[in-house]
Design an enzyme around this catalytic site. Structure first.
Site, short mmCIF file in Angstrom:
data_model
loop_
_atom_site.label_atom_id
_atom_site.label_comp_id
_atom_site.label_asym_id
_atom_site.label_seq_id
_atom_site.Cartn_x
_atom_site.Cartn_y
_atom_site.Cartn_z
N HIS A 140 43.42 25.95 22.41
CA HIS A 140 42.41 26.97 22.16
C HIS A 140 41.62 26.64 20.89
CE1 HIS A 140 46.47 28.22 20.78
NE2 HIS A 140 45.87 28.24 19.62
N ARG B 58 50.49 16.47 16.11
CA ARG B 58 51.32 17.49 16.77
C ARG B 58 50.47 18.24 17.79
NH1 ARG B 58 51.98 23.00 16.16
NH2 ARG B 58 54.06 23.90 16.26
N ASP C 53 49.76 21.05 19.62
CA ASP C 53 50.15 22.46 19.53
C ASP C 53 50.06 23.14 20.90
OD1 ASP C 53 50.65 24.97 17.99
OD2 ASP C 53 48.66 25.46 18.80
N GLU D 110 54.52 19.93 20.99
CA GLU D 110 55.10 21.22 20.64
C GLU D 110 55.15 22.05 21.92
OE1 GLU D 110 55.13 25.51 19.15
OE2 GLU D 110 53.33 24.58 19.94
N HIS E 13 58.27 27.10 11.40
CA HIS E 13 57.41 28.18 10.89
C HIS E 13 57.30 29.31 11.90
CE1 HIS E 13 54.79 26.13 13.60
NE2 HIS E 13 53.93 27.12 13.54
C1 GLC Z 1 52.18 27.17 18.31
C2 GLC Z 1 52.33 27.41 16.82
C3 GLC Z 1 52.29 28.89 16.55
C4 GLC Z 1 50.98 29.44 17.05
C5 GLC Z 1 50.73 29.06 18.50
C6 GLC Z 1 49.31 29.28 18.89
O1 GLC Z 1 53.23 27.68 19.03
O2 GLC Z 1 53.52 26.82 16.36
O3 GLC Z 1 52.47 29.17 15.20
O4 GLC Z 1 51.00 30.84 16.95
O5 GLC Z 1 50.97 27.69 18.75
O6 GLC Z 1 48.49 28.28 18.35
#
Ligand code: GLC
Length: 622
Positions: A174, A272, A274, A316, A385
């Site tokens: 996004h 990474r 995401d 991730e 985090h």
């Molecule tokens: C990933 C991040 C998280 C975030 C989400 C949306 O899971 O680690 O912190 O809220 O993506 O970008």
């Protein structure tokens, strides 16, 4: 029919012949993988040609030092799998103020043995609440108070000189609603409207929603947001101001390919990916873990192999155990997607074992995970985090006589401190009444009992670190856990943070830290012990053994140097590892060494190894 790679003469005309030859050889090598990955599009070769052109430009612009790094990494592609490799993750501002400040903290990282630094999102986010930087407004500039692109380049130079690779987030599911693509979509440009999932018809939205889980049910229920300018609904998996991009559009692929190359040419060595699990949507599904996600990751990974092969990918994907291994490559994508992926399953099981004082569920769940390609590694971590979601599979739970829902519920009670006798002090994050899910926020120390003064808290913190450092992946320590930082009691005071208690476990580093503190010393010793244990190279897999004691997790690594047996006592009482079991596994208890302490293990009886409460041992031949 195989499609030939594009003609490169024009693209690389200005380069010296040896550079042209090198790029040509890479295209020859990776073109089939690129085409295969792009097969989700109607005309893979046409997209492939665009991508090769982007890669050629980036290759031509890449500076000499980074070309040299490409060569070094190609000669030692296992750099991130080695036992000397240790990661650390932090927010720039909370760790060091800004990018220049990070340079001043390199000493702390080096004393800890860190070789890989993940700095949380630092590209320019939307103003106001931005989900900790995960709502990016401009991928080509840095958050103003943190520095500039120039500072980023200086930082990667400095870190590289000190043997530390920088990892940055690529938020690719996004963009912020304020990103230029979204602004132009709202202004009526069809090209950019097609960058997003836009539905004018509520019935279509309802059809999607029927099978979509909610990620932030508390502060962003549903997965679509109405937009007046678009006169339509736009897909927003996370917050209403995070617009999901449409990866089915090859223009989107090319945009991100170019962003990856831009970061790589600033010296970023690990990217990474995401929320990668969410990037492909299919009606009637949860729109996570779709096969196209892996195909497109393969194509994107090929882009770095062409122009910047030193760059690796980290997925991730915080998904259930059955969907996890695919992110490191299964079947036709074996070894061709991400190099690293979060071992969410292990992280959850560490907390489950500590709460239950029992390893049976962890053993079952971890035994059922397929092996990963030998060229990849798990990111092992005790927390990050984000909140902890209880990714316990119902089938795994049933196999050991537990009820999945009840166990998840127990863990949420336990870690929020509600369970009688719990030493944990976490906070409930995103209670979803529809499913009963309650995720948990909290620092490692607060979850392990330090906040409530439990006398065994330090031992639990070290046990968690020992699992993470002794698994044989790339361990990543979370900023502050090495000094036992507790939940930040003032987490809600910062504007925009009040609704998101994940900020409780994202405290600021209280410099100066006590470099001689007991916990820090012990964590450093563990890191050194790991570096000195060749058996922990990630190319060797970890097998979880059936336990003979339900309080001791037993693992085996069959390394060419000989077996390594690790035992983790997850209880507050003394336990044993039977000598006979060790002999069966090829280790002589009377002559083996515990790599954690650097000494022979403490023996009792006929070669049985005694474990103190929460003790970890890594046993090998001397
Ligand atoms: C990933 C991040 C998280 C975030 C989400 C949306 O899971 O680690 O912190 O809220 O993506 O970008």
């Amino acid at each position: 029919m195989s499609v030939p790679p594009p003609d490169l003469t024009e693209l690389l005309g200005a380069l010296p012949p040896h550079r042209r030859d090198l790029f040509g050889a890479r295209v020859e090598r990776w073109w089939p993988d690129l085409l295969d990955g792009l097969s989700v599009y109607a005309d893979p070769a046409a997209v492939g040609e665009r991508v090769v052109a982007l890669a050629a430009r980036a290759f031509a612009e890449r500076d000499d030092e980074l070309h040299a790094l490409d060569l070094r990494r190609t000669l030692a592609p296992d750099w991130f799998q080695r036992p000397e490799a240790v990661g650390y993750a932090a927010y720039v501002d909370r760790f060091a103020g800004d990018l220049r400040g990070v340079v001043d903290k390199v000493g702390h990282l080096q004393r800890l043995g860190v070789t890989y630094l993940h700095l949380l999102p630092l590209l320019k986010p939307r103003p106001g609440d931005n989900d900790g930087g995960y709502a990016v407004m401009d991928y080509r500039s840095i958050r103003e108070d943190l520095g500039t692109m120039e500072d980023l380049r200086d930082l990667t130079d400095t870190l590289r000189g000190e043997g530390i690779s920088l990892c940055l987030d690529l938020v690719l599911n996004h963009v912020a609603a304020e990103h230029e693509w979204a602004v132009r979509a709202r202004a009526g440009e069809q090209r950019y409207r097609d960058y997003f999932h836009v539905e004018a018809d509520r019935a279509a939205v309802d059809a999607w929603e029927e099978t979509l889980p909610e990620v932030f049910p508390d502060f962003a229920p549903g997965s679509f947001t109405w937009d007046d300018d678009l006169e339509a609904w736009v897909w927003t998996t996370f917050n209403s101001w995070q617009w999901d991009v449409n990866w089915a559009n090859p223009d989107v692929f090319c945009e991100y390919a170019d962003i990856v190359l831009h970061l790589a040419n600033h010296g970023v060595e690990a990217i990474r990916l995401d929320a990668i699990a969410f990037t492909w949507k299919r009606l009637g599904t949860a729109c996570q873990n779709q096969p196209e996600v892996h195909a497109l990751t393969q194509a994107l990974r090929t882009v770095t192999r062409l122009a910047a092969p030193a760059t690796i990918f980290k997925a991730e994907a915080i998904v259930g155990p059955r969907d996890l291994v695919q992110y490191l490559g299964k079947g036709r994508h074996h070894g061709k997607v991400s190099d690293l992926a979060y071992h969410n399953g292990l992280m959850v099981q560490v907390w489950s074992m500590l709460a239950a004082g029992d390893v049976r569920l962890a053993t079952e769940a971890l035994q059922r995970l397929d092996p990963i390609p030998a060229s990849t590694a798990w990111i092992t971590y005790a927390r990050c985090h984000d909140d902890i979601g209880w990714a316990i599979d119902d089938g795994d739970a049933a196999a050991v006589g537990l009820h999945g829902w009840s166990h998840r519920s127990f863990l949420a009670d336990f870690y929020s401190g509600d369970f009688p006798g719990s030493w944990a002090r976490g906070l409930v994050f995103q209670h979803n009444p529809a499913t009963g899910d309650r995720r948990i926020s909290g620092t490692l120390a607060s979850l392990a009992g330090l906040e409530c003064g439990d006398p065994l808290a330090l031992d639990r913190i070290l046990l968690a670190h020992a699992v993470v450092l002794g698994w044989g992946g790339l361990p990543v320590l979370w900023m502050g856990d090495e000094v036992g930082l507790l939940n930040d009691p003032d987490w809600a005071d910062e504007p925009g943070h009040e609704g998101d208690n994940r900020w409780a476990h994202r405290p600021r580093m209280p410099w100066p830290v006590d470099e001689d503190g007991a916990l820090l010393q012990r964590v450093r010793r563990l890191v050194r012990a790991r570096a000195a244990t060749p058996h922990l190279h990630a190319s060797t897999g970890t097998t979880v053994l059936d336990p003979h004691d339900t309080g001791v997790l037993l693992t085996l690594r069959e390394h060419p140097l000989g077996p390594m047996v690790s035992a983790y006592n997850v209880t507050a009482t003394e336990r044993w590892v039977w000598g006979d079991r060790l002999r069966e596994l090829g280790l002589d208890p009377d002559s083996c060494v515990d790599r954690v302490s650097g000494e022979p293990p403490h023996l009792a009886g006929p070669g049985d190894v005694r474990l103190r409460p929460y003790q970890a041992v890594w046993l090998t031949a001397p």
